[in-house]
Design an enzyme around this catalytic site. Structure first.
Site, PDB file in Angstrom:
ATOM      1  CB  SER A 139     -30.682 -13.314 -45.633  1.00  0.00           C
ATOM      2  OG  SER A 139     -31.614 -14.244 -46.111  1.00  0.00           O
TER       3      SER A 139
ATOM      4  CB  THR B 173     -39.480 -16.464 -24.163  1.00  0.00           C
ATOM      5  OG1 THR B 173     -39.616 -17.869 -23.911  1.00  0.00           O
ATOM      6  CG2 THR B 173     -38.004 -16.093 -24.233  1.00  0.00           C
TER       7      THR B 173
ATOM      8  CB  THR C  35     -48.142 -20.226 -33.107  1.00  0.00           C
ATOM      9  OG1 THR C  35     -47.610 -19.257 -34.012  1.00  0.00           O
ATOM     10  CG2 THR C  35     -47.356 -20.167 -31.807  1.00  0.00           C
ATOM     11  N   GLY C  36     -48.366 -21.348 -36.198  1.00  0.00           N
ATOM     12  CA  GLY C  36     -49.189 -21.204 -37.397  1.00  0.00           C
ATOM     13  C   GLY C  36     -49.932 -19.873 -37.423  1.00  0.00           C
TER      14      GLY C  36
ATOM     15  NE  ARG D  50     -34.000 -23.351  -4.428  1.00  0.00           N
ATOM     16  CZ  ARG D  50     -33.819 -22.554  -3.387  1.00  0.00           C
ATOM     17  NH1 ARG D  50     -32.602 -22.373  -2.905  1.00  0.00           N
ATOM     18  NH2 ARG D  50     -34.824 -21.949  -2.812  1.00  0.00           N
TER      19      ARG D  50
ATOM     20  NE  ARG E 131     -49.882 -11.951 -41.899  1.00  0.00           N
ATOM     21  CZ  ARG E 131     -50.527 -11.658 -43.025  1.00  0.00           C
ATOM     22  NH1 ARG E 131     -51.430 -12.452 -43.513  1.00  0.00           N
ATOM     23  NH2 ARG E 131     -50.249 -10.553 -43.680  1.00  0.00           N
ATOM     24  NE  ARG E 132     -43.342 -15.630 -37.843  1.00  0.00           N
ATOM     25  CZ  ARG E 132     -42.622 -16.292 -38.750  1.00  0.00           C
ATOM     26  NH1 ARG E 132     -42.300 -15.731 -39.887  1.00  0.00           N
ATOM     27  NH2 ARG E 132     -42.229 -17.522 -38.509  1.00  0.00           N
TER      28      ARG E 132
ATOM     29  CE  LYS F 127     -33.873 -16.941 -33.403  1.00  0.00           C
ATOM     30  NZ  LYS F 127     -35.028 -16.116 -33.785  1.00  0.00           N
TER      31      LYS F 127
ATOM     32  CE  LYS G 202     -30.370 -17.305 -46.233  1.00  0.00           C
ATOM     33  NZ  LYS G 202     -30.675 -16.743 -47.515  1.00  0.00           N
TER      34      LYS G 202
ATOM     35  N   GLY H 105     -38.882 -22.059 -33.628  1.00  0.00           N
ATOM     36  CA  GLY H 105     -39.206 -22.702 -34.903  1.00  0.00           C
ATOM     37  C   GLY H 105     -38.279 -22.115 -35.946  1.00  0.00           C
TER      38      GLY H 105
END
Ligand code: GDP
Ligand code: IMO
Ligand code: MG
Length: 429
Positions: free
Chosen positions: A412, A238, A300-301, A143, A303-304, A16, A18, A40
């Site tokens: 891309s 999320t 998070t660093g 609230r 690995r995906r 997103k 880029k 990120g």
């Protein structure tokens, strides 16, 4: 003249940042409308790499950035990000960045609760970024949240902290984590106030003026449809709505604010945290995609997890997210693979599905039904026109269009800003 919203169509990290950076050259203002510094976004511009979490990606193009009311703002994280990118030569100040005065703040206690709860969940953890996103949204809906405008009112802050701590210290103590002291938090917030308040304003008013002046607004989504709190793989999601409809409510504009919704999808699939991932690969191909795609979380660093393109999931994201065009990224990562697979359905307990059901048990049981395609031997890396793409790569893109029921309007082919193929300008509507 059209306003464009960019949203993720998978589980985040589709590229997103880029795409928003690339499109920002055609926009006047870039608006973040949900999420927080769990995002990120990596932007590669020549020999410079920018890693943005909370700042709208348009700032790199010198465009006005707006953080809408739908965003949860960690003031410490914001200031350190501003300092970091300023050191890289970007001009970020109250002239270039405006923040909604009714946006919710993330406090240190939110991160502490996020992490303590994840630890308590053990093996069933969500794999959150630990940055307090969920607890901050919970406080907003309950609230009791502290908002940007409250920073100007010490009495309001004091009263709100009493209510917050009554609630959260009880929970933290129960989880065996350290509790927070009111005076310390109050002092911290009062010290932050003069640094944050110069950015604050009712951004809805400015956006109204921008819209009436016929200027172009680019809404920058964070996370993705499959992480949406309603439409995603709940509870492994999320805590905000990530779909394009949120662009309006999360910035203080009406539903007609968005004219074109551009969904971003990788040419394969990745996921950072826990949760269902029907096309996940546990073999060398998964390793290869991870290595070639540099699939490590920006935040998070970690690995995906990697897998094949899931057309069922992306089609679903297209429908619920209101996606009108797809930007397909990282096609270059598939270069040279002899065979590619696309998921066209799921087998769940003997039944075939063309959607991901809401039931967590069904999601966990979903086995992908694949269609195999021949790969291409040529390279797509760095391609800047259709003519540069191998015929088989074009075939792959066309098949994705058919299965997801949406045209691919942007491609891309490397991390670099300029390695992009425009098929249809989203600002043309
Ligand atoms: P975002 O969260 O959606 O903005 O995506 P991230 O920036 O977290 O992750 C996408 C990663 O892929 C970044 O490291 C980008 O530089 C990189 N990237 C984006 N587009 C492409 C592409 O077309 N090809 C390759 N190889 N990398 C890309
Ligand atoms: P961008 O904008 C990928 C994931 C976390 C976890 C879940 C909940 O870069 O695409 P949270 O901290 O939000 O409560 O975590 O969501 N997650 C992301 N995964 N890209 C992101 O952002 C993400 N933001 C959150 O890994 O599984
Ligand atoms: Mg990311």
């Amino acid at each position: 003249m059209a306003n464009v919203a960019v949203i993720g169509a998978q589980w985040g990290d589709e590229g997103k940042g880029k795409v928003v950076d690339w499109l920002a050259s055609r926009a006047d203002v870039v608006v973040r409308f949900q999420g927080g510094h769990n995002a990120g976004h990596t932007l590669v511009v020549g020999d410079q790499t920018y890693k943005l979490s909370l700042l709208p990606s348009g700032l790199v193009r010198g465009k006005l950035g707006i953080i809408g009311n739908g965003v949860v703002v960690d003031p410490e994280a914001l200031l350190s990000e501003i300092a970091r990118v300023s050191a890289q030569g970007l001009a970020v100040g109250p002239e270039t960045l405006r923040i909604a005065d009714n946006a919710t703040l993330i406090l240190p206690l939110h991160g502490a609760i996020d992490r303590a709860r994840e630890q308590a969940r053990g093996d069933s953890k969500i794999g959150t970024t630990g940055r307090g996103i969920g607890p901050a949204y919970e406080d907003k809906v309950a609230r009791r949240a502290i908002r940007i405008a409250d920073l100007a009112e010490p009495e309001t802050l004091s009263a709100k902290l009493d209510e917050l701590l009554l609630h959260h210290n009880t929970l933290l103590a129960g989880l065996g984590a350290e509790t927070f002291e009111k005076q310390t938090l109050l002092d911290q917030l009062l010290a932050l106030a003069p640094k944050i308040l110069p950015y604050a304003e009712p951004v809805w008013e400015r956006l109204d003026e921008i819209k009436r002046a016929g200027q172009r607004i680019l809404f920058e989504g964070a996370q993705a449809v499959m992480l949406d709190v309603d439409h995603g793989t709940y509870p492994f999601v999320t805590s905000s709505n990530t779909i394009a409809a949120t662009a309006a409510g999360g910035s203080g504009m009406g539903p007609s604010a968005v004219d074109f919704v551009l969904g971003i999808a990788k040419a394969y699939s990745t996921r950072v945290g826990s949760g269902p991932f029907p096309t996940e690969l546990f073999d060398e191909t998964g390793e290869l995609l991870g290595d070639r795609g540099h699939e490590f979380g920006t935040v998070t660093g970690r690995r995906r997890r990697c897998g094949w393109f899931d057309a069922v999931l992306v089609r679903q994201a297209v429908k619920v997210g209101g996606i009108q065009g797809l930007a397909l990224t990282k096609l270059d990562v598939l270069d040279g693979l002899p065979e590619l697979k696309i998921c066209t359905g799921y087998q769940i307990n003997g039944e075939t599905f063309r959607r991901l059901p809401a039931s967590p048990a069904a999601q966990a049981a979903a086995k992908p039904v694949y269609e195999a395609m021949e790969g291409w031997s040529g390279s797509t890396q760095g391609a800047r026109s259709w003519a540069d793409l191998p015929a088989q790569a074009i075939k792959y893109v066309r098949r994705i269009e058919e299965l997801t029921e949406v045209p691919v309007t942007l491609l891309s082919t490397s991390p670099d800003r300029d390695d992009t193929i425009l098929v249809k300008d989203p600002f043309e509507g």
